[in-house]
Write an enzyme that holds these catalytic residues in place. Sequence first.
Site, short mmCIF file in Angstrom:
data_model
loop_
_atom_site.label_atom_id
_atom_site.label_comp_id
_atom_site.label_asym_id
_atom_site.label_seq_id
_atom_site.Cartn_x
_atom_site.Cartn_y
_atom_site.Cartn_z
N ARG A 104 0.85 -1.18 0.00
CA ARG A 104 0.00 0.00 0.00
C ARG A 104 0.89 1.23 0.00
NH1 ARG A 104 -4.52 1.03 4.52
NH2 ARG A 104 -2.67 1.58 5.67
N THR A 108 -0.85 7.59 -0.96
CA THR A 108 -2.15 7.48 -1.63
C THR A 108 -3.03 6.39 -1.03
OG1 THR A 108 -1.39 5.83 -3.19
CG2 THR A 108 -1.04 8.13 -3.82
N ASP A 200 0.62 -2.69 12.22
CA ASP A 200 1.02 -3.13 10.87
C ASP A 200 1.29 -4.64 10.91
OD1 ASP A 200 2.77 -3.85 8.63
OD2 ASP A 200 2.71 -1.71 8.19
N ASP A 203 4.76 -5.89 9.50
CA ASP A 203 5.88 -5.55 10.38
C ASP A 203 5.88 -6.42 11.63
OD1 ASP A 203 6.92 -3.67 8.70
OD2 ASP A 203 6.05 -1.94 9.74
C1 PRP Z 1 -1.28 -4.47 4.57
C2 PRP Z 1 -2.18 -5.67 4.72
C3 PRP Z 1 -3.04 -5.60 3.49
C4 PRP Z 1 -3.17 -4.11 3.29
C5 PRP Z 1 -4.52 -3.69 3.77
O1 PRP Z 1 -0.24 -4.76 3.70
O2 PRP Z 1 -1.50 -6.88 4.85
O3 PRP Z 1 -2.47 -6.21 2.35
O4 PRP Z 1 -2.16 -3.48 4.07
O5 PRP Z 1 -4.73 -2.37 3.50
P1 PRP Z 1 -5.84 -1.89 2.44
O6 PRP Z 1 -7.06 -2.71 2.72
O7 PRP Z 1 -6.00 -0.44 2.77
O8 PRP Z 1 -5.31 -2.11 1.06
P2 PRP Z 1 0.91 -3.69 3.39
O9 PRP Z 1 0.56 -2.86 2.23
O10 PRP Z 1 1.26 -2.98 4.67
O11 PRP Z 1 2.09 -4.61 2.91
P3 PRP Z 1 2.89 -5.77 3.71
O12 PRP Z 1 1.93 -6.92 3.85
O13 PRP Z 1 3.99 -6.05 2.77
O14 PRP Z 1 3.34 -5.24 5.02
N1 URA Z 2 -2.37 -2.68 7.08
C1 URA Z 2 -2.04 -3.14 8.31
O1 URA Z 2 -1.13 -3.98 8.44
N2 URA Z 2 -2.72 -2.68 9.36
C2 URA Z 2 -3.71 -1.79 9.25
O2 URA Z 2 -4.31 -1.40 10.28
C3 URA Z 2 -4.04 -1.32 7.97
C4 URA Z 2 -3.36 -1.78 6.89
#
Ligand code: PRP
Ligand code: URA
Length: 209
Positions: A104, A108, A200, A203
């Site tokens: 994400r 944006t 997160d 993380d």
């Molecule tokens: C997080 C999560 C989802 C997304 C959700 O991933 O695991 O994929 O955010 O957010 P959204 O519904 O607003 O799209 P992230 O983009 O942080 O990537 P990661 O899994 O690599 O940490």
């Molecule tokens: N992605 C995450 O990992 N946590 C949130 O709360 C939203 C997006």
Amino acid sequence: MSKVIEVKHPLIQHKLTLIRDKNTGSKDFRLLVKEVSLLLGYEVTSDLPLEEVEIETPLVKAKSYVIAGKKLGIIPILRAGLGMVDAMLELMPAAKVGHIGLYRDPETLKPVEYYCKLPSDVSERKLIVVDPMLATGGSAAAAITFLKEKGANDIKLVNIIASPEGISEVQKLHPDVDIYVASIDERLNDHGYILPGLGDAGDRLFGTK
Ligand code: PRP
Ligand code: URA
């Protein structure tokens, strides 16, 4: 309109409390995500079709049941979705796994694709998309759109925590996709994080910041 199934099992609620706690470290967080995924996996598979077969127990011949119908596919959205894969594979060892890499954009909040490797026959499989978090819904909706462009037509979504906004977004764009979730939380904050949420997920799973 699709169904939203919030699985309010006592074990899930207990484990969610531990998952949300900021003092839970990565090792326990990973284990808890796996355990909750097993419980959600039990629920998302509850309508798999069965067929009757005949077997022999050590005592008699008997009729019994095996899973029938389409083959299965597990689709984690990278990275955090990886934390749910082992549980799903323990329940469905013959499933194939397709990976969709999305992150994400922090400004944006839109999903950016960086990787994709799917089984060649997604159009013939029942697919279960897994990602711990459904926040704005952008990532899940984009992953599902992508799968449909590849011919997929039988998709369910499994999240650990969802926001009402994310559920609405997926339902609006994909009214055919049922959503299984351990908790529907209150709302998103201004940065697109779920409240109360768990922070997160990627993380916390992988110990990054
Ligand atoms: C997080 C999560 C989802 C997304 C959700 O991933 O695991 O994929 O955010 O957010 P959204 O519904 O607003 O799209 P992230 O983009 O942080 O990537 P990661 O899994 O690599 O940490
Ligand atoms: N992605 C995450 O990992 N946590 C949130 O709360 C939203 C997006």
